[in-house]
Write an enzyme that holds these catalytic residues in place. Structure first.
Site, PDB file in Angstrom:
ATOM      1  CD  GLU A  72     -37.816  16.712  19.330  1.00 39.34           C
ATOM      2  OE1 GLU A  72     -38.386  17.468  20.140  1.00 39.34           O
ATOM      3  OE2 GLU A  72     -36.695  16.203  19.534  1.00 39.34           O
ATOM      4  CD  GLU A  97     -37.531   7.826  19.380  1.00 38.70           C
ATOM      5  OE1 GLU A  97     -37.235   6.750  18.811  1.00 38.70           O
ATOM      6  OE2 GLU A  97     -36.941   8.898  19.163  1.00 38.70           O
ATOM      7  CG  ASP A 153     -31.439   6.684  13.725  1.00 38.76           C
ATOM      8  OD1 ASP A 153     -30.717   6.832  14.730  1.00 38.76           O
ATOM      9  OD2 ASP A 153     -32.621   6.312  13.784  1.00 38.76           O
ATOM     10  CD  GLU A 226     -26.394  20.049  21.133  1.00 40.33           C
ATOM     11  OE1 GLU A 226     -26.851  20.133  22.292  1.00 40.33           O
ATOM     12  OE2 GLU A 226     -26.455  20.972  20.314  1.00 40.33           O
TER      13      GLU A 226
HETATM   14  C1  LIG Z   1     -29.824   9.363  16.866  1.00 43.13           C
HETATM   15  S1  LIG Z   1     -31.335   9.438  17.719  1.00 43.13           S
HETATM   16  C2  LIG Z   1     -31.452  11.153  18.215  1.00 43.13           C
HETATM   17  C3  LIG Z   1     -32.477  11.365  19.280  1.00 43.13           C
HETATM   18  C4  LIG Z   1     -32.697  12.812  19.737  1.00 43.13           C
HETATM   19  N1  LIG Z   1     -33.267  13.631  18.678  1.00 43.13           N
HETATM   20  C5  LIG Z   1     -31.415  13.425  20.254  1.00 43.13           C
HETATM   21  O1  LIG Z   1     -30.892  14.326  19.586  1.00 43.13           O
HETATM   22  O2  LIG Z   1     -30.947  12.999  21.327  1.00 43.13           O
HETATM   23  C6  LIG Z   1     -32.558   9.366  16.414  1.00 43.13           C
HETATM   24  C7  LIG Z   1     -33.933   8.922  16.928  1.00 43.13           C
HETATM   25  O3  LIG Z   1     -34.879   9.031  15.875  1.00 43.13           O
HETATM   26  C8  LIG Z   1     -35.802   7.955  15.979  1.00 43.13           C
HETATM   27  N2  LIG Z   1     -36.388   7.799  14.635  1.00 43.13           N
HETATM   28  C9  LIG Z   1     -35.708   7.487  13.505  1.00 43.13           C
HETATM   29  N3  LIG Z   1     -36.532   7.497  12.450  1.00 43.13           N
HETATM   30  C10 LIG Z   1     -37.767   7.839  12.912  1.00 43.13           C
HETATM   31  C11 LIG Z   1     -39.033   8.019  12.278  1.00 43.13           C
HETATM   32  N4  LIG Z   1     -39.186   7.847  10.961  1.00 43.13           N
HETATM   33  N5  LIG Z   1     -40.093   8.362  13.057  1.00 43.13           N
HETATM   34  C12 LIG Z   1     -39.928   8.531  14.391  1.00 43.13           C
HETATM   35  N6  LIG Z   1     -38.740   8.378  15.038  1.00 43.13           N
HETATM   36  C13 LIG Z   1     -37.680   8.039  14.312  1.00 43.13           C
HETATM   37  C14 LIG Z   1     -34.947   6.784  16.447  1.00 43.13           C
HETATM   38  O4  LIG Z   1     -35.702   5.799  17.105  1.00 43.13           O
HETATM   39  C15 LIG Z   1     -33.965   7.477  17.389  1.00 43.13           C
HETATM   40  O5  LIG Z   1     -34.418   7.445  18.732  1.00 43.13           O
END
Ligand SMILES: C[S@@+](CC[C@H](N)C(=O)[O-])C[C@H]1O[C@@H](n2cnc3c(N)ncnc32)[C@H](O)[C@@H]1O
Length: 246
Positions: A72, A97, A153, A226
């Site tokens: 994930e 993460e 993001d 979500e």
């Molecule tokens: C908008 S949040 C969504 C979090 C979760 N999946 C949810 O649906 O609640 C996106 C997450 O992806 C992480 N993230 C973004 N790019 C990443 C990468 N290349 N590797 C690991 N984590 C990443 C960010 O730190 C952030 O916590």
């Protein structure tokens, strides 16, 4: 998470772009950490951290033999990763993460206060506290059975398009590590990112792409992000694409 999420911007078209830079996502923090959070990072995280040296044999990272290996990317608060690990004890899952508060959120649900050094941690869940992309580059061909990218993001401004995980330049790497027929689940509530995903997927041959669902399919545990999107009246799309034979 919220701090990472850029504001609204212009619609972006898929273009041939340079591969996304890996330097983008080091560990990130939005607030000073409380003592319990610091303890979780200092003491519990090392007990669950995926050892980069095992990237060539990722199944060896789990405390018991696993039937499948899943990843994930960007697990946020960890709701989905924990639910999947609990529902699939015979699957090894790596959760990636970069956001420290997200890592702490997951870790705080795994161990009770006082148990940071000793409470049992899930045998089938390992954490990667860095950008998931270098990890993916190090995985063997066809080693991954499922990939989750839930509410990434969106980086809606065109000058930030290279930061998107779904990216024409990175797609071959994702395709390389997924075994034939493996599923890649993608969810997004952001119209710009939704259009981008649809366009990137339409322009490739690695994956079979059924139309996305407009309601969360069965077997997709909910996430915090979500819930926020639904509460704000946004309509997520849920893709389940499958790797075509190479
Ligand atoms: C908008 S949040 C969504 C979090 C979760 N999946 C949810 O649906 O609640 C996106 C997450 O992806 C992480 N993230 C973004 N790019 C990443 C990468 N290349 N590797 C690991 N984590 C990443 C960010 O730190 C952030 O916590």
């Amino acid at each position: 998470m919220g701090a990472d999420r850029p504001g609204a911007g212009a619609e972006v078209r898929v273009q041939p772009l340079k591969p996304p830079p890996d330097r983008l996502y080091g560990r990130q923090r939005s607030h000073p950490l409380r003592p319990r959070q610091q303890l979780l990072l200092d003491v519990t995280l090392p007990r669950m951290r995926f050892d980069a040296a095992l990237a060539t044999d990722p199944r060896a990272a789990f405390a018991r033999p696993v039937r499948e290996f899943w990843l994930e990317v960007g697990f946020g608060g960890g709701e989905h990763a924990l639910a999947q690990a609990a529902a699939n004890p015979d699957v090894g899952l790596i959760g990636a993460e970069v956001f420290e508060n997200g890592l702490c959120s997951l870790l705080s649900r795994v161990v009770p206060e006082g148990g940071e050094a000793t409470a049992p941690v899930p045998a089938n869940l390992r954490l990667w506290d860095a950008d998931a992309r270098p990890l993916i580059r190090d995985l063997p061909d066809a080693s991954l059975d499922r990939l989750f990218l839930l509410f990434p993001d969106p980086w809606p401004k065109s000058r930030h398009a290279k930061r998107r995980f779904v990216h024409p330049a990175f797609l071959p790497e994702v395709a390389r590590v997924l075994r034939p027929a493996a599923e890649w689940r993608i969810a997004s509530d952001d119209p710009t990112y939704q259009a981008w995903v649809a366009e990137v997927l339409a322009g490739q041959a690695f994956f079979a792409v059924p139309p996305p669902a407009t309601a969360r399919p069965a077997g997709w545990p909910p996430t915090r992000y979500e819930a926020k999107a639904l509460a704000a009246g946004r309509v997520p799309l849920y893709w389940a694409v499958s790797r075509r034979p190479a």
